[in-house]
Design an enzyme around this catalytic site. Sequence first.
Site, PDB file in Angstrom:
ATOM      1  N   HIS A  14       0.806  -1.225   0.000  1.00 27.37           N
ATOM      2  CA  HIS A  14       0.000   0.000   0.000  1.00 27.37           C
ATOM      3  C   HIS A  14       0.842   1.280   0.000  1.00 27.37           C
ATOM      4  O   HIS A  14       0.570   2.211  -0.756  1.00 27.37           O
ATOM      5  CB  HIS A  14      -0.924   0.044   1.220  1.00 27.37           C
ATOM      6  CG  HIS A  14      -1.678  -1.228   1.452  1.00 27.37           C
ATOM      7  ND1 HIS A  14      -2.173  -1.987   0.420  1.00 27.37           N
ATOM      8  CD2 HIS A  14      -2.026  -1.885   2.591  1.00 27.37           C
ATOM      9  CE1 HIS A  14      -2.794  -3.040   0.921  1.00 27.37           C
ATOM     10  NE2 HIS A  14      -2.712  -3.005   2.226  1.00 27.37           N
ATOM     11  N   LYS A  38       0.209   0.376  13.730  1.00 28.51           N
ATOM     12  CA  LYS A  38      -1.025  -0.122  14.339  1.00 28.51           C
ATOM     13  C   LYS A  38      -1.148   0.419  15.758  1.00 28.51           C
ATOM     14  O   LYS A  38      -0.162   0.806  16.377  1.00 28.51           O
ATOM     15  CB  LYS A  38      -0.994  -1.654  14.388  1.00 28.51           C
ATOM     16  CG  LYS A  38      -1.169  -2.277  13.003  1.00 28.51           C
ATOM     17  CD  LYS A  38      -1.675  -3.694  13.099  1.00 28.51           C
ATOM     18  CE  LYS A  38      -1.907  -4.296  11.728  1.00 28.51           C
ATOM     19  NZ  LYS A  38      -3.076  -3.763  11.043  1.00 28.51           N
ATOM     20  N   LYS A  48      -7.264   6.513  13.274  1.00 27.88           N
ATOM     21  CA  LYS A  48      -7.054   5.900  11.959  1.00 27.88           C
ATOM     22  C   LYS A  48      -7.059   7.032  10.947  1.00 27.88           C
ATOM     23  O   LYS A  48      -8.030   7.790  10.846  1.00 27.88           O
ATOM     24  CB  LYS A  48      -8.166   4.893  11.631  1.00 27.88           C
ATOM     25  CG  LYS A  48      -7.994   4.287  10.243  1.00 27.88           C
ATOM     26  CD  LYS A  48      -8.802   3.012  10.048  1.00 27.88           C
ATOM     27  CE  LYS A  48      -8.783   2.520   8.608  1.00 27.88           C
ATOM     28  NZ  LYS A  48      -7.520   1.984   8.136  1.00 27.88           N
TER      29      LYS A  48
HETATM   30  C1  BG6 Z   1      -4.170  -4.702   5.059  1.00 28.81           C
HETATM   31  C2  BG6 Z   1      -3.182  -5.005   6.146  1.00 28.81           C
HETATM   32  O1  BG6 Z   1      -3.606  -4.942   3.804  1.00 28.81           O
HETATM   33  O2  BG6 Z   1      -4.548  -3.328   5.148  1.00 28.81           O
HETATM   34  C3  BG6 Z   1      -3.810  -4.732   7.490  1.00 28.81           C
HETATM   35  O3  BG6 Z   1      -2.817  -6.380   6.067  1.00 28.81           O
HETATM   36  C4  BG6 Z   1      -4.327  -3.318   7.556  1.00 28.81           C
HETATM   37  O4  BG6 Z   1      -2.878  -4.967   8.536  1.00 28.81           O
HETATM   38  C5  BG6 Z   1      -5.213  -3.015   6.360  1.00 28.81           C
HETATM   39  O5  BG6 Z   1      -5.082  -3.190   8.753  1.00 28.81           O
HETATM   40  C6  BG6 Z   1      -5.571  -1.548   6.319  1.00 28.81           C
HETATM   41  O6  BG6 Z   1      -6.496  -1.338   5.286  1.00 28.81           O
HETATM   42  P1  BG6 Z   1      -7.500  -0.120   5.323  1.00 28.81           P
HETATM   43  O7  BG6 Z   1      -8.219  -0.179   4.022  1.00 28.81           O
HETATM   44  O8  BG6 Z   1      -8.403  -0.341   6.507  1.00 28.81           O
HETATM   45  O9  BG6 Z   1      -6.677   1.121   5.511  1.00 28.81           O
END
Ligand code: BG6
Length: 508
Positions: free
Chosen positions: A255, A355, A360
């Site tokens: 990501h 984390k 968030k």
């Molecule tokens: C996932 C990770 O690919 O993306 C997770 O494995 C993470 O650890 C998640 O929590 C986060 O995704 P989003 O879309 O909630 O930001």
Amino acid sequence: MAYFASCPIETPLEPCIFIIMGATGDLANRKLLPALFNLFKNKALPDPLTIVGCGRTEISLENFRDQTQTALKNAGIFDAVKWNNFSRTLAYQRLSYEDAESGKRLAKALRSLDRQRKTSGNRFFYLALPPDLYAPAVNLLGDAGLGVEKSEGLGWSRLVVEKPFGYDLKSAMALDRQIHSHFREHQIFRIDHYLAKETVQNILIFRFANAVFEPIWDRKYIASIHITAIETVGVEHRAGYYDQAGVIRDMFQNHMMQLLAMTTMEPPPRFESEAVRDEKAKVFSSLRPFPVDDLRAFLILGQYARGFSTGKVLPAYQEEPGVRSGSLTPTYALMKVFIDNWRWQGVPIFLESGKRLSEKRTEIVITFKDVPHCMFRKTFDEAISPNRLVLGIYPEEHIQLSFQTKKAGAKMCLGSAVLDFKYHQNARELFLGAYEKVLIDCMTGDQMLFWRQDGVEACWAFLTPILNACEQCAFRKEMLHSYPAGGPRPDAAQALLSLQLHNKHDKV
Ligand code: BG6
């Protein structure tokens, strides 16, 4: 198609069988089945469509339907009227990944479903499995002849591979070789659900469909870029995977690198999957090799300790079920990287993810350079803040530009103002969730939002030396800064970011 009234899909969706390998698992229940049901409710799935759940667990079709219903209820999207028809698309087939006979039974069952439900021999296999099962699952499919496509456009076979794609450069290359022994590149979809987020896709439109931003999108005008993807959740029930992976493999190798590429790539000549992925691959291969002998100046790692949030005690990472005692797996990282090309030379780019932080938030913040000369120096004692552009992805889906204004009044006083575009404002279309978009693209065969192997390898080539250096480092324990669960980023990370702010005297 009502769902996409103002922005329709141009490619018709062909009848197919959607095979979820790992259908009783977490990903299937939390993401895939709800996404399929949402698409079904909005008449956005091919017709006919069959969904075959596969798993090692021996369960009846009734049990699989019950499990699916529970998943939809948990996702808050259950609809009893639509459910009746949706449940008829479901089938279940037990699989044993080590047993070639089980693959042959699957192939036979798919042929029979094709005949009954007229799905034209089109299949797409979604590996919603733990990564160590990717290779056995692909072999099973390949040996059963399920990777072979029929000629004349009839009967395609597509394979969707979830992240993580490999554990390091070597394993990613080995996995790719394995997959390619049964599937060809155009059949392979390596998922990154971040790319399917509306606001992430919008970065390319914002940059390349407006004439005003691109001319200032470089080292002459931009002082720094900060890409953040922090979360409040901890490792949850995924310790088995996460404790091996850690934040760099879990968030950076996929990501964070895609957000970086979308922000910094050159304009592709055409909006086509190969052209877009070519430009991204150039970004990845232009990343300056990390100074592994001076890690601490460029990388801060952290792990959450016990903390508090809304009156509740939050366990430390090491207290989470399934985490190895004394684990040194990082749950937070801040990385300062550079791109060695003409556009970005010398611009620090901070990538931050972790984390169990206090909020968030996913966003890209572009901080512009100071004005070349401050003619107001005698008028205002305060410094002029640089312009900032925020591309907000979560929780606010917005684009925000800050600039300086005169405060109303008799005296010349400086004030900051923001232009704030909310992505959902005035929107009448239904927004596709990331997994819904991913599934639609797989069904139409559009690979634009999926990783290409050269990109995967270039990112691993950049990150593997960092991972090796961290994992073999004599002061590994000291490198891991603790931060309270539910609290702010580690102090050392704050210090690295503040240093950047203080050093930033560059002017346009
Ligand atoms: C996932 C990770 O690919 O993306 C997770 O494995 C993470 O650890 C998640 O929590 C986060 O995704 P989003 O879309 O909630 O930001």
